[in-house]
Write a protein that holds these residues in place. Structure first.
Motif, PDB file in Angstrom:
ATOM      1  N   UNK A  47       0.845  -1.205   0.000  1.00  0.00           N
ATOM      2  CA  UNK A  47       0.000   0.000   0.000  1.00  0.00           C
ATOM      3  C   UNK A  47       0.875   1.248   0.000  1.00  0.00           C
ATOM      4  N   UNK A  48       1.917   1.242   0.841  1.00  0.00           N
ATOM      5  CA  UNK A  48       2.801   2.409   0.916  1.00  0.00           C
ATOM      6  C   UNK A  48       3.554   2.595  -0.401  1.00  0.00           C
ATOM      7  N   UNK A  49       4.050   1.501  -0.971  1.00  0.00           N
ATOM      8  CA  UNK A  49       4.813   1.601  -2.230  1.00  0.00           C
ATOM      9  C   UNK A  49       3.910   2.031  -3.390  1.00  0.00           C
ATOM     10  N   UNK A  50       2.636   1.631  -3.326  1.00  0.00           N
ATOM     11  CA  UNK A  50       1.692   1.999  -4.392  1.00  0.00           C
ATOM     12  C   UNK A  50       1.086   3.375  -4.128  1.00  0.00           C
ATOM     13  N   UNK A  51       1.434   3.958  -2.957  1.00  0.00           N
ATOM     14  CA  UNK A  51       0.874   5.253  -2.526  1.00  0.00           C
ATOM     15  C   UNK A  51      -0.649   5.211  -2.504  1.00  0.00           C
TER      16      UNK A  51
ATOM     17  N   UNK B  36      -9.663 -11.575  -0.264  1.00  0.00           N
ATOM     18  CA  UNK B  36      -9.068 -12.444   0.754  1.00  0.00           C
ATOM     19  C   UNK B  36      -7.602 -12.746   0.416  1.00  0.00           C
ATOM     20  N   UNK B  37      -6.706 -12.642   1.399  1.00  0.00           N
ATOM     21  CA  UNK B  37      -5.323 -13.109   1.229  1.00  0.00           C
ATOM     22  C   UNK B  37      -4.385 -12.040   0.679  1.00  0.00           C
ATOM     23  N   UNK B  38      -3.116 -12.143   1.063  1.00  0.00           N
ATOM     24  CA  UNK B  38      -2.170 -11.065   0.778  1.00  0.00           C
ATOM     25  C   UNK B  38      -1.931 -10.833  -0.718  1.00  0.00           C
ATOM     26  N   UNK B  39      -1.880 -11.900  -1.516  1.00  0.00           N
ATOM     27  CA  UNK B  39      -1.598 -11.687  -2.945  1.00  0.00           C
ATOM     28  C   UNK B  39      -2.764 -10.960  -3.620  1.00  0.00           C
ATOM     29  N   UNK B  40      -3.984 -11.402  -3.340  1.00  0.00           N
ATOM     30  CA  UNK B  40      -5.160 -10.705  -3.881  1.00  0.00           C
ATOM     31  C   UNK B  40      -5.175  -9.243  -3.448  1.00  0.00           C
ATOM     32  N   UNK B  41      -4.847  -9.016  -2.183  1.00  0.00           N
ATOM     33  CA  UNK B  41      -4.874  -7.648  -1.645  1.00  0.00           C
ATOM     34  C   UNK B  41      -3.831  -6.788  -2.364  1.00  0.00           C
ATOM     35  N   UNK B  42      -2.618  -7.331  -2.511  1.00  0.00           N
ATOM     36  CA  UNK B  42      -1.549  -6.562  -3.174  1.00  0.00           C
ATOM     37  C   UNK B  42      -1.914  -6.237  -4.619  1.00  0.00           C
ATOM     38  N   UNK B  43      -2.511  -7.204  -5.301  1.00  0.00           N
ATOM     39  CA  UNK B  43      -2.896  -6.945  -6.694  1.00  0.00           C
ATOM     40  C   UNK B  43      -3.931  -5.823  -6.767  1.00  0.00           C
ATOM     41  N   UNK B  44      -4.904  -5.847  -5.856  1.00  0.00           N
ATOM     42  CA  UNK B  44      -5.938  -4.801  -5.884  1.00  0.00           C
ATOM     43  C   UNK B  44      -5.335  -3.439  -5.536  1.00  0.00           C
ATOM     44  N   UNK B  45      -4.384  -3.413  -4.606  1.00  0.00           N
ATOM     45  CA  UNK B  45      -3.721  -2.140  -4.277  1.00  0.00           C
ATOM     46  C   UNK B  45      -2.963  -1.613  -5.496  1.00  0.00           C
ATOM     47  N   UNK B  46      -2.328  -2.531  -6.224  1.00  0.00           N
ATOM     48  CA  UNK B  46      -1.606  -2.135  -7.445  1.00  0.00           C
ATOM     49  C   UNK B  46      -2.588  -1.565  -8.477  1.00  0.00           C
ATOM     50  N   UNK B  47      -3.751  -2.245  -8.630  1.00  0.00           N
ATOM     51  CA  UNK B  47      -4.736  -1.745  -9.611  1.00  0.00           C
ATOM     52  C   UNK B  47      -5.221  -0.350  -9.236  1.00  0.00           C
ATOM     53  N   UNK B  48      -5.227  -0.034  -7.943  1.00  0.00           N
ATOM     54  CA  UNK B  48      -5.690   1.279  -7.488  1.00  0.00           C
ATOM     55  C   UNK B  48      -4.615   2.354  -7.589  1.00  0.00           C
ATOM     56  N   UNK B  49      -3.375   1.963  -7.864  1.00  0.00           N
ATOM     57  CA  UNK B  49      -2.290   2.953  -7.854  1.00  0.00           C
ATOM     58  C   UNK B  49      -2.247   3.708  -9.180  1.00  0.00           C
ATOM     59  N   UNK B  50      -1.762   4.914  -9.091  1.00  0.00           N
ATOM     60  CA  UNK B  50      -1.682   5.760 -10.272  1.00  0.00           C
ATOM     61  C   UNK B  50      -0.595   6.815 -10.070  1.00  0.00           C
ATOM     62  N   UNK B  51       0.514   6.738 -10.827  1.00  0.00           N
ATOM     63  CA  UNK B  51       0.818   5.736 -11.842  1.00  0.00           C
ATOM     64  C   UNK B  51       1.117   4.377 -11.203  1.00  0.00           C
ATOM     65  N   UNK B  52       0.972   3.327 -11.998  1.00  0.00           N
ATOM     66  CA  UNK B  52       1.194   1.976 -11.470  1.00  0.00           C
ATOM     67  C   UNK B  52       2.679   1.628 -11.516  1.00  0.00           C
ATOM     68  N   UNK B  53       3.293   1.369 -10.343  1.00  0.00           N
ATOM     69  CA  UNK B  53       4.706   0.972 -10.329  1.00  0.00           C
ATOM     70  C   UNK B  53       4.908  -0.359 -11.070  1.00  0.00           C
ATOM     71  N   UNK B  54       6.160  -0.609 -11.490  1.00  0.00           N
ATOM     72  CA  UNK B  54       6.479  -1.885 -12.157  1.00  0.00           C
ATOM     73  C   UNK B  54       6.684  -2.938 -11.089  1.00  0.00           C
ATOM     74  N   UNK B  55       5.764  -3.890 -11.019  1.00  0.00           N
ATOM     75  CA  UNK B  55       5.821  -4.931  -9.984  1.00  0.00           C
ATOM     76  C   UNK B  55       6.085  -6.279 -10.642  1.00  0.00           C
ATOM     77  N   UNK B  56       7.015  -7.046 -10.062  1.00  0.00           N
ATOM     78  CA  UNK B  56       7.243  -8.423 -10.505  1.00  0.00           C
ATOM     79  C   UNK B  56       6.374  -9.329  -9.625  1.00  0.00           C
ATOM     80  N   UNK B  57       5.451 -10.061 -10.264  1.00  0.00           N
ATOM     81  CA  UNK B  57       4.498 -10.923  -9.550  1.00  0.00           C
ATOM     82  C   UNK B  57       4.984 -12.375  -9.589  1.00  0.00           C
TER      83      UNK B  57
END
Ligand SMILES: N[C@@H](CCC(=O)N[C@@H](CS)C(=O)NCC(=O)O)C(=O)O
Length: 214
Positions: free
Chosen positions: A29-33, A71-92
């Motif tokens: 969340x912090x990295x995605x602002x 539910x779960x950390x990976x799902x949560x992280x993906x949704x936080x990434x989708x909400x970020x703008x601009x979207x950082x480059x994340x390796x999944x």
């Protein structure tokens, strides 16, 4: 089409400040602002799914959004990434198409889960000398040794062109949690400790230090 304001309402992370899977999502969340609030789950022994945001597995973290609960950390992280703008480059995790890094991700997540089982077993009064507890402890030691032995290749193998990777966030949260909960001494894992030291210069890490919620 631009998202409606209610779709972007501040999300709620349902978790605990002492939980490594929760910290993974808070670092993201912090990295995605992405601004969020934390709803603390006070009793991890609760048998009521509503206390975990409705997760039938009775696990944290979850992320509550106007669209529903993730539910779960990976799902949560993906949704936080989708909400970020601009979207950082994340390796999944699915970006690792060679055995070493794919296995490293598997081992880190398994070590985190094994640690949870050891801590929950202890909290429930399970004897340390039970055969299964002893096997889980051996498994954890094996996994940490494997990670240390392969650390240089793993860390240099993560695609360079990135802002963040799920692998390094989970590895950092695992290593620091083992010390925080006194589950396993980590001083002998020199390469992993060096990685943690470098990673901990991030603001997202300083803002999410482990602590027991009041
Ligand atoms: N697959 C889940 C695992 C979550 C998990 O194990 N969370 C721990 C806290 S760090 C938990 O809920 N423990 C309570 C229990 O195991 O009963 C994820 O990635 O978020």
């Amino acid at each position: 089409m631009a998202a409606a304001p209610e779709e972007l309402a501040k999300p709620v992370i349902i978790g605990r400040s002492s939980s490594h899977f929760t910290r993974v999502t808070r670092i993201f969340a912090a990295e995605m602002r992405v601004d969020y609030s934390l709803r603390v789950v006070r009793d991890l022994m609760s048998p009521t799914a509503e206390d975990y945001g409705g997760n039938p597995a009775l696990k944290i973290p979850s992320l509550q959004t106007p669209q529903g609960v993730w539910f779960g950390s990976l799902n949560v992280c993906r949704e936080l990434w989708r909400r970020s703008n601009p979207r950082p480059r994340v390796v999944w995790p699915e970006d690792h198409d060679q055995p070493l890094l794919a296995n490293a991700q598997e081992i880190v997540l398994q070590a985190m889960s094994t640690e949870v089982s050891l801590i929950m077993g202890k909290a429930a009064g399970t004897s340390d000398s039970s055969v299964h507890q002893a096997k889980m402890r051996q498994s954890l030691v094996n996994m940490m040794s494997w990670l240390e032995e392969n650390a240089n290749s793993i860390l240099s193998g993560i695609p360079q062109h990135r802002d963040l990777s799920y692998l390094e966030v989970t590895l950092f949260c695992l290593m620091t949690h083992l010390e925080f909960r006194g589950v396993l001494p980590t001083a002998s894992y020199a390469t992993l400790n060096e990685f943690c030291q470098q990673f901990s210069t991030r603001t997202s890490v300083g803002d999410t230090t482990y602590r027991f919620d009041a």
